[in-house]
Write an enzyme that holds these catalytic residues in place. Structure first.
Site, mmCIF file in Angstrom:
data_model
loop_
_atom_site.group_PDB
_atom_site.id
_atom_site.type_symbol
_atom_site.label_atom_id
_atom_site.label_comp_id
_atom_site.label_asym_id
_atom_site.label_seq_id
_atom_site.Cartn_x
_atom_site.Cartn_y
_atom_site.Cartn_z
ATOM 1 N N GLY A 58 0.772 -1.224 0.000
ATOM 2 C CA GLY A 58 0.000 0.000 0.000
ATOM 3 C C GLY A 58 0.806 1.277 0.000
ATOM 4 O O GLY A 58 1.766 1.453 -0.758
ATOM 5 N N ASN A 87 3.955 5.108 8.970
ATOM 6 C CA ASN A 87 2.865 4.711 8.081
ATOM 7 C C ASN A 87 2.079 3.499 8.572
ATOM 8 O O ASN A 87 0.885 3.385 8.281
ATOM 9 C CB ASN A 87 3.427 4.418 6.684
ATOM 10 C CG ASN A 87 2.427 3.702 5.804
ATOM 11 O OD1 ASN A 87 1.474 4.301 5.310
ATOM 12 N ND2 ASN A 87 2.626 2.393 5.604
ATOM 13 N N TYR A 108 -10.525 3.420 14.966
ATOM 14 C CA TYR A 108 -9.639 3.992 13.948
ATOM 15 C C TYR A 108 -9.695 5.512 13.983
ATOM 16 O O TYR A 108 -8.652 6.193 13.964
ATOM 17 C CB TYR A 108 -10.052 3.457 12.577
ATOM 18 C CG TYR A 108 -9.197 3.924 11.425
ATOM 19 C CD1 TYR A 108 -7.983 3.323 11.150
ATOM 20 C CD2 TYR A 108 -9.630 4.951 10.586
ATOM 21 C CE1 TYR A 108 -7.204 3.730 10.078
ATOM 22 C CE2 TYR A 108 -8.859 5.364 9.515
ATOM 23 C CZ TYR A 108 -7.651 4.747 9.259
ATOM 24 O OH TYR A 108 -6.878 5.153 8.194
ATOM 25 N N THR A 110 -6.099 0.528 -1.624
ATOM 26 C CA THR A 110 -5.027 -0.319 -1.110
ATOM 27 C C THR A 110 -5.651 -1.607 -0.586
ATOM 28 O O THR A 110 -6.878 -1.692 -0.414
ATOM 29 C CB THR A 110 -4.281 0.369 0.048
ATOM 30 O OG1 THR A 110 -5.198 0.542 1.147
ATOM 31 C CG2 THR A 110 -3.725 1.726 -0.370
#
Length: 256
Positions: A17, A90, A155, A192
């Site tokens: 990704g 990341n 998240y 992704t």
């Protein structure tokens, strides 16, 4: 070519990704790469592609949620390259559950990877960058670090934390005159493997993909390189006056 020539960059979650795309682009622009991932095989694949193209790369297994992994990674970077100029935090995960359905274990796992991992990365990155004479820390947040989505409770919370942690790190490093900048990137929906998995978990993939597409005024979903080019800009000296900023790359998602 050469926008980050001579710089040493660490990218976490570099096996797939956004991490993989960012690693390949940074390498193509002259950086020497350290690519880390919890899946050592995926990290090795990214590193091999960089080397095949004529670049230099070191692959490391790395669980960003484990405090003991970070000093070991930094020590390996210092042994191999002697410095660190760019850190791209990341690595991340997403669990498609609302606040009622998210278990405490899922909440804690999300925070451990998405927020603790960035905190540990910033802390250890600053240590080595201070010795290197400065650098750029780039934290991957999300549009969901700015707004809320019902089915991404943990998240959203974790990425909101990344957003404001980034600003705290930026101000601290600026006040201390370390020469270290820190910025966050807030992608919209980028196609992704993680995005595909998330949409599939919500229901029928094509239906959920169509819903996601409808939220982006630009008319298409993003590709990994759309974020990688922002990483490249923030890693380069072109952004020397940019710190504490949240760089939204979302096809207009937050504009409506």
């Amino acid at each position: 070519m050469g926008r980050v020539a001579g710089k040493v960059a660490l990218v976490t979650g570099a096996g797939l990704g956004l991490g993989r795309a960012s690693s390949l682009l940074l390498a193509s622009e002259g950086a020497r790469l350290v690519v880390s991932d919890i899946d050592e095989g995926l990290a090795a694949n990214t590193a091999a592609e960089i080397v095949k193209a004529g670049g230099e790369a070191l692959a490391l297994r790395h669980d960003v949620s484990k405090p003991e992994d970070w000093p070991a990674v930094m020590a390996a970077i210092e042994r191999r390259f002697g410095r660190l100029d760019v850190l791209v935090n990341n690595a991340g995960i997403a669990i498609a559950k609302n606040v009622e359905d998210t278990t405490l274990a899922e909440w804690r796992r999300t925070m451990a990877v998405n927020l603790d991992g960035v905190f540990l990365g910033c802390q250890e990155g600053v240590k080595l960058m201070k010795k290197s004479g400065g650098g750029s820390i780039i934290n991957l947040s999300s549009i969901d670090g700015i707004i809320g989505e019902a089915d991404l409770a943990a998240y959203c919370a974790s990425k909101g934390g990344v957003r404001t942690l980034t600003k705290a790190v930026a101000v601290h490093c600026a006040e201390q005159r370390y020469g270290i900048r820190c910025n966050s990137i807030h992608p919209g929906y980028i196609w992704t493997p993680q995005t595909e998995t998330y949409l599939r978990d919500l229901g029928t993939l094509e239906q959920e993909k169509a819903k996601a597409l409808s939220r982006h005024p630009i008319g298409f979903l993003g590709e990994p390189n759309d974020i990688a080019y922002m990483v490249l800009y923030l890693a380069s000296d072109e952004s020397k006056f940019v710190t504490g900023s949240e760089m939204v790359v979302d096809g207009g998602y937050l504009a409506v």
